[in-house]
Design a protein around this motif. Structure first.
Motif, PDB file in Angstrom:
ATOM      1  N   ILE A 191      -0.322  -5.204   1.987  1.00 18.76           N
ATOM      2  CA  ILE A 191       0.731  -4.874   2.943  1.00 18.76           C
ATOM      3  C   ILE A 191       1.095  -3.560   3.064  1.00 18.76           C
ATOM      4  O   ILE A 191       0.994  -2.803   2.393  1.00 18.76           O
ATOM      5  CB  ILE A 191       2.039  -6.013   3.120  1.00 18.76           C
ATOM      6  N   ALA A 192       1.573  -3.246   4.332  1.00 17.05           N
ATOM      7  CA  ALA A 192       2.098  -1.826   4.512  1.00 17.05           C
ATOM      8  C   ALA A 192       3.476  -1.629   3.863  1.00 17.05           C
ATOM      9  O   ALA A 192       3.648  -0.427   2.934  1.00 17.05           O
ATOM     10  CB  ALA A 192       1.927  -1.511   6.050  1.00 17.05           C
ATOM     11  N   LEU A 193       4.453  -2.247   4.128  1.00 15.34           N
ATOM     12  CA  LEU A 193       5.752  -2.092   3.490  1.00 15.34           C
ATOM     13  C   LEU A 193       6.305  -0.635   3.965  1.00 15.34           C
ATOM     14  O   LEU A 193       6.633  -0.212   2.859  1.00 15.34           O
ATOM     15  CB  LEU A 193       5.965  -2.687   2.225  1.00 15.34           C
ATOM     16  N   PRO A 194       6.245  -0.324   5.097  1.00 17.58           N
ATOM     17  CA  PRO A 194       6.886   1.142   5.274  1.00 17.58           C
ATOM     18  C   PRO A 194       8.300   1.336   4.910  1.00 17.58           C
ATOM     19  O   PRO A 194       8.493   2.655   4.611  1.00 17.58           O
ATOM     20  CB  PRO A 194       6.515   1.196   6.973  1.00 17.58           C
ATOM     21  N   GLU A 195       8.903   0.236   4.578  1.00 16.05           N
ATOM     22  CA  GLU A 195      10.196   0.546   4.263  1.00 16.05           C
ATOM     23  C   GLU A 195      10.323   1.250   3.026  1.00 16.05           C
ATOM     24  O   GLU A 195      11.395   2.092   2.666  1.00 16.05           O
ATOM     25  CB  GLU A 195      11.201  -0.523   4.198  1.00 16.05           C
ATOM     26  N   LEU A 196       9.516   1.438   2.241  1.00 16.86           N
ATOM     27  CA  LEU A 196       9.380   2.173   0.919  1.00 16.86           C
ATOM     28  C   LEU A 196       9.423   3.484   1.203  1.00 16.86           C
ATOM     29  O   LEU A 196      10.001   4.290   0.282  1.00 16.86           O
ATOM     30  CB  LEU A 196       7.952   1.888   0.165  1.00 16.86           C
ATOM     31  N   ASN A 197       8.755   3.998   2.179  1.00 13.08           N
ATOM     32  CA  ASN A 197       8.961   5.533   2.653  1.00 13.08           C
ATOM     33  C   ASN A 197      10.393   6.141   2.743  1.00 13.08           C
ATOM     34  O   ASN A 197      10.633   7.060   2.998  1.00 13.08           O
ATOM     35  CB  ASN A 197       8.186   5.755   3.811  1.00 13.08           C
ATOM     36  N   ARG A 210       0.719  -1.163  -0.011  1.00 13.21           N
ATOM     37  CA  ARG A 210       0.020  -0.141   0.254  1.00 13.21           C
ATOM     38  C   ARG A 210       0.741   1.256   0.004  1.00 13.21           C
ATOM     39  O   ARG A 210       0.614   2.155  -0.543  1.00 13.21           O
ATOM     40  CB  ARG A 210      -0.906  -0.076   1.315  1.00 13.21           C
ATOM     41  N   THR A 211       1.922   1.311   0.626  1.00 18.71           N
ATOM     42  CA  THR A 211       2.853   2.181   0.851  1.00 18.71           C
ATOM     43  C   THR A 211       3.348   2.724  -0.543  1.00 18.71           C
ATOM     44  O   THR A 211       4.037   1.997  -1.459  1.00 18.71           O
ATOM     45  CB  THR A 211       3.997   2.128   1.844  1.00 18.71           C
ATOM     46  N   LEU A 212       3.351   4.076  -1.010  1.00 21.85           N
ATOM     47  CA  LEU A 212       4.019   4.540  -2.230  1.00 21.85           C
ATOM     48  C   LEU A 212       3.335   4.120  -3.571  1.00 21.85           C
ATOM     49  O   LEU A 212       3.112   4.884  -4.342  1.00 21.85           O
ATOM     50  CB  LEU A 212       5.679   4.304  -1.988  1.00 21.85           C
ATOM     51  N   MET A 213       3.278   2.746  -3.615  1.00 23.93           N
ATOM     52  CA  MET A 213       3.017   2.334  -4.753  1.00 23.93           C
ATOM     53  C   MET A 213       1.678   2.577  -5.412  1.00 23.93           C
ATOM     54  O   MET A 213       1.597   2.446  -6.544  1.00 23.93           O
ATOM     55  CB  MET A 213       3.287   0.583  -5.003  1.00 23.93           C
ATOM     56  N   LEU A 214       0.837   2.668  -4.736  1.00 23.70           N
ATOM     57  CA  LEU A 214      -0.457   3.104  -5.071  1.00 23.70           C
ATOM     58  C   LEU A 214      -0.952   4.499  -4.955  1.00 23.70           C
ATOM     59  O   LEU A 214      -2.117   4.966  -5.124  1.00 23.70           O
ATOM     60  CB  LEU A 214      -1.587   2.090  -4.117  1.00 23.70           C
ATOM     61  N   ASP A 215      -0.041   5.279  -4.714  1.00 21.07           N
ATOM     62  CA  ASP A 215      -0.262   6.916  -4.433  1.00 21.07           C
ATOM     63  C   ASP A 215      -0.901   7.566  -5.928  1.00 21.07           C
ATOM     64  O   ASP A 215      -0.092   6.879  -6.949  1.00 21.07           O
ATOM     65  CB  ASP A 215       0.751   7.542  -3.894  1.00 21.07           C
ATOM     66  N   VAL A 216      -1.631   8.407  -5.901  1.00 19.26           N
ATOM     67  CA  VAL A 216      -1.933   9.249  -7.000  1.00 19.26           C
ATOM     68  C   VAL A 216      -2.004   8.417  -8.390  1.00 19.26           C
ATOM     69  O   VAL A 216      -1.502   8.789  -9.314  1.00 19.26           O
ATOM     70  CB  VAL A 216      -0.904  10.635  -7.131  1.00 19.26           C
ATOM     71  N   LEU A 217      -2.818   7.284  -8.393  1.00 21.92           N
ATOM     72  CA  LEU A 217      -3.141   6.699  -9.506  1.00 21.92           C
ATOM     73  C   LEU A 217      -3.977   7.359 -10.506  1.00 21.92           C
ATOM     74  O   LEU A 217      -4.948   7.843  -9.819  1.00 21.92           O
ATOM     75  CB  LEU A 217      -3.436   5.302  -9.292  1.00 21.92           C
ATOM     76  N   GLU A 218      -3.725   7.342 -11.623  1.00 17.84           N
ATOM     77  CA  GLU A 218      -4.800   8.043 -12.674  1.00 17.84           C
ATOM     78  C   GLU A 218      -5.769   6.826 -12.726  1.00 17.84           C
ATOM     79  O   GLU A 218      -5.651   5.719 -12.597  1.00 17.84           O
ATOM     80  CB  GLU A 218      -4.148   8.315 -13.892  1.00 17.84           C
ATOM     81  N   ALA A 219      -7.260   7.327 -13.013  1.00 21.36           N
ATOM     82  CA  ALA A 219      -8.057   6.418 -12.746  1.00 21.36           C
ATOM     83  C   ALA A 219      -8.201   5.024 -13.521  1.00 21.36           C
ATOM     84  O   ALA A 219      -8.485   4.241 -13.278  1.00 21.36           O
ATOM     85  CB  ALA A 219      -9.543   7.371 -12.955  1.00 21.36           C
ATOM     86  N   PRO A 220      -7.571   5.386 -14.885  1.00 23.02           N
ATOM     87  CA  PRO A 220      -7.471   4.123 -15.795  1.00 23.02           C
ATOM     88  C   PRO A 220      -6.579   3.152 -15.255  1.00 23.02           C
ATOM     89  O   PRO A 220      -6.837   1.927 -15.500  1.00 23.02           O
ATOM     90  CB  PRO A 220      -7.190   4.739 -17.143  1.00 23.02           C
ATOM     91  N   VAL A 221      -5.457   3.632 -14.659  1.00 29.95           N
ATOM     92  CA  VAL A 221      -4.659   2.666 -14.129  1.00 29.95           C
ATOM     93  C   VAL A 221      -5.092   2.135 -12.976  1.00 29.95           C
ATOM     94  O   VAL A 221      -5.064   0.788 -12.704  1.00 29.95           O
ATOM     95  CB  VAL A 221      -3.278   3.681 -13.673  1.00 29.95           C
TER      96      VAL A 221
END
Length: 451
Positions: free
Chosen positions: A287-293, A255-266
């Protein structure tokens, strides 16, 4: 984006290597006939500004003299302009290297493709010195993304021409490099397959470096089975086929970072892909995976690409700085301010981060993320010009955000088209840590048939 504004890539797909190799083996086609189709494609409007250099006579000769039964059998392969080819000058999409001496021998990747029977169709355009995920080149022009009909849109970079050469039928394999997503970004934006292997599996000798720490030699193809063949050739090893039933697979969606500000079609295409996999029995956990931050802080001084590219370009910048793409020059010069202790701390921080990331993802067969959070924007929005620099760097950062995680992880990843028929290309990225290449490719084979 409407259905009528995007090419329907599924309705009229180009044949992949395996289909054409079967035609060659049965006599239904010849390497020479296939090469004529590829040469014809290079002259099409869709291939405008894709190639920096071509030699039709040489390409025809390679096809006609290819060894029957070899893995590539005289079929067309394009070469990103940062790989040495004996007798050709490697310019990496720049002007400052035009007067450099020709290479005396092939890079390792080119040599392995040549030994496998490749016929090299030409050197492909790219972001200057591979330092951009957008694909803009002010010196040679920017090839338009062939997936779109409404207006010229970015191809993605830095392996821009490599991807377009495959998408248009000019090549079956586009040899390229991936330092922060440069294979996967253009593949995702154009509806292709892009595989970034664990970096150590394919030697980068003879390829002009961006980051000696992160650079990966790999390829863009039309299918996963072609990606496997290309990887087997480039890595000089065989990928064992051991498909694991989807019902026995465990996937994670960070969930962390990788799903931020997705355009609607994506977002819609990604959600549809996850539903499809769940319907087939796959276990998918968020999963959270906070290490991405932590990555922004780790790379706050400019990261490996800035420091290592500046070490390589320092003298060229002093002598020919005015001939550089200003956007590339700005990013390279950032490496000049990194001190030795900061570089050493960067190495240590990455090692610690990889250790903790590996521990966090070890129980999963693969992680699933959108390859990039956006569709390809119009070239006009990010074309060369200081008035568009802010838009360019914003788009570049978004395109690099997800795929660059895998390079920092020293991992492997593959992007697959996951859009529904008639919609604009969207990539699904399967990824994991180092040396999970074989299992990832086997999973991708299964997912490709579903998506």
């Amino acid at each position: 984006m409407t259905k009528h504004q995007a090419h329907d890539l599924a309705r009229h797909p180009l044949p992949d290597l395996h289909v054409v190799r079967k035609q060659l083996s049965t006599g239904a086609s010849t390497a020479v006939a296939q090469m004529e189709l590829a040469i014809e494609a290079t002259g099409s409007p869709s291939c405008k500004q894709v190639f920096i250099q071509t030699d039709v006579a040489l390409t025809r000769r390679q096809a006609s003299t290819s060894r029957p039964g070899s893995p590539l059998a005289g079929l067309a392969v394009s070469v990103k302009d940062l790989f040495d080819v004996a007798g050709q000058t490697t310019t990496a999409g720049s002007l400052v290297l035009h007067q450099a001496p020709a290479a005396t021998q092939d890079s390792v990747a080119v040599a392995r493709l040549r030994a496998a029977g490749a016929a090299f169709i030409g050197r492909t355009n790219m972001s200057e010195f591979a330092f951009s995920g957008v694909g803009i080149n002010p010196h040679h022009g920017t090839p338009a993304n062939p997936a779109y009909l409404d207006q010229p849109r970015i191809p993605g970079g830095s392996s821009s021409g490599a991807a377009v050469s495959v998408a248009t039928g000019a090549a079956f394999i586009g040899l390229g490099s991936d330092t922060g997503g440069s294979i996967r970004i253009p593949a995702a934006l154009q509806g292709l397959v892009g595989f970034k292997n664990t970096a150590r599996l394919v030697p980068t000798e003879g390829a002009l470096p961006l980051s000696t720490t992160l650079d990966t030699a790999c390829a863009i193809t039309r299918s996963v089975r072609d990606a496997i063949l290309a990887h087997e050739i480039l890595s000089a090893r065989t990928v064992p086929r051991h498909p694991k039933p989807l019902k026995d697979c465990r996937f994670a969606v960070p969930r962390t970072l990788m799903l931020d500000v997705l355009e609607a079609p994506v977002a819609q295409a990604f959600d549809h892909a996850l539903r499809t996999l769940r319907d087939r029995g796959a276990r998918i956990e968020e999963i959270a995976l906070p290490e991405l931050n932590e990555l922004a802080g780790i790379n706050a001084t400019g990261g490996f690409s800035a420091a290592e590219s500046h070490a390589w370009h320092r003298k060229l910048l002093h002598d020919h700085g005015d001939a550089y793409d200003p956007r590339v020059k700005l990013r390279i010069e950032r490496g000049a301010s990194m001190s030795a202790w900061q570089y050493i701390e960067l190495i240590q921080a990455r090692h610690d981060w990889i250790t903790r990331m590996t521990r966090a993802i070890t129980d999963y067969d693969a992680l699933l993320s959108p390859t990039v959070p956006m569709l390809a924007p119009p070239i006009a929005q990010v074309a060369p010009g200081a008035q568009r620099d802010d838009a360019f760097f914003r788009v570049n950062a978004l395109l690099l955000r997800n795929p660059s995680v895998v390079n920092m992880l020293d991992g492997c990843a593959i992007t697959l088209p996951c859009q529904t028929q008639g919609e604009a290309p969207v990539g699904l990225m399967l990824w994991h840590g180092a040396l999970h290449d074989d299992s990832l490719l086997n999973l991708a084979l299964q997912l490709e048939s579903l998506l």
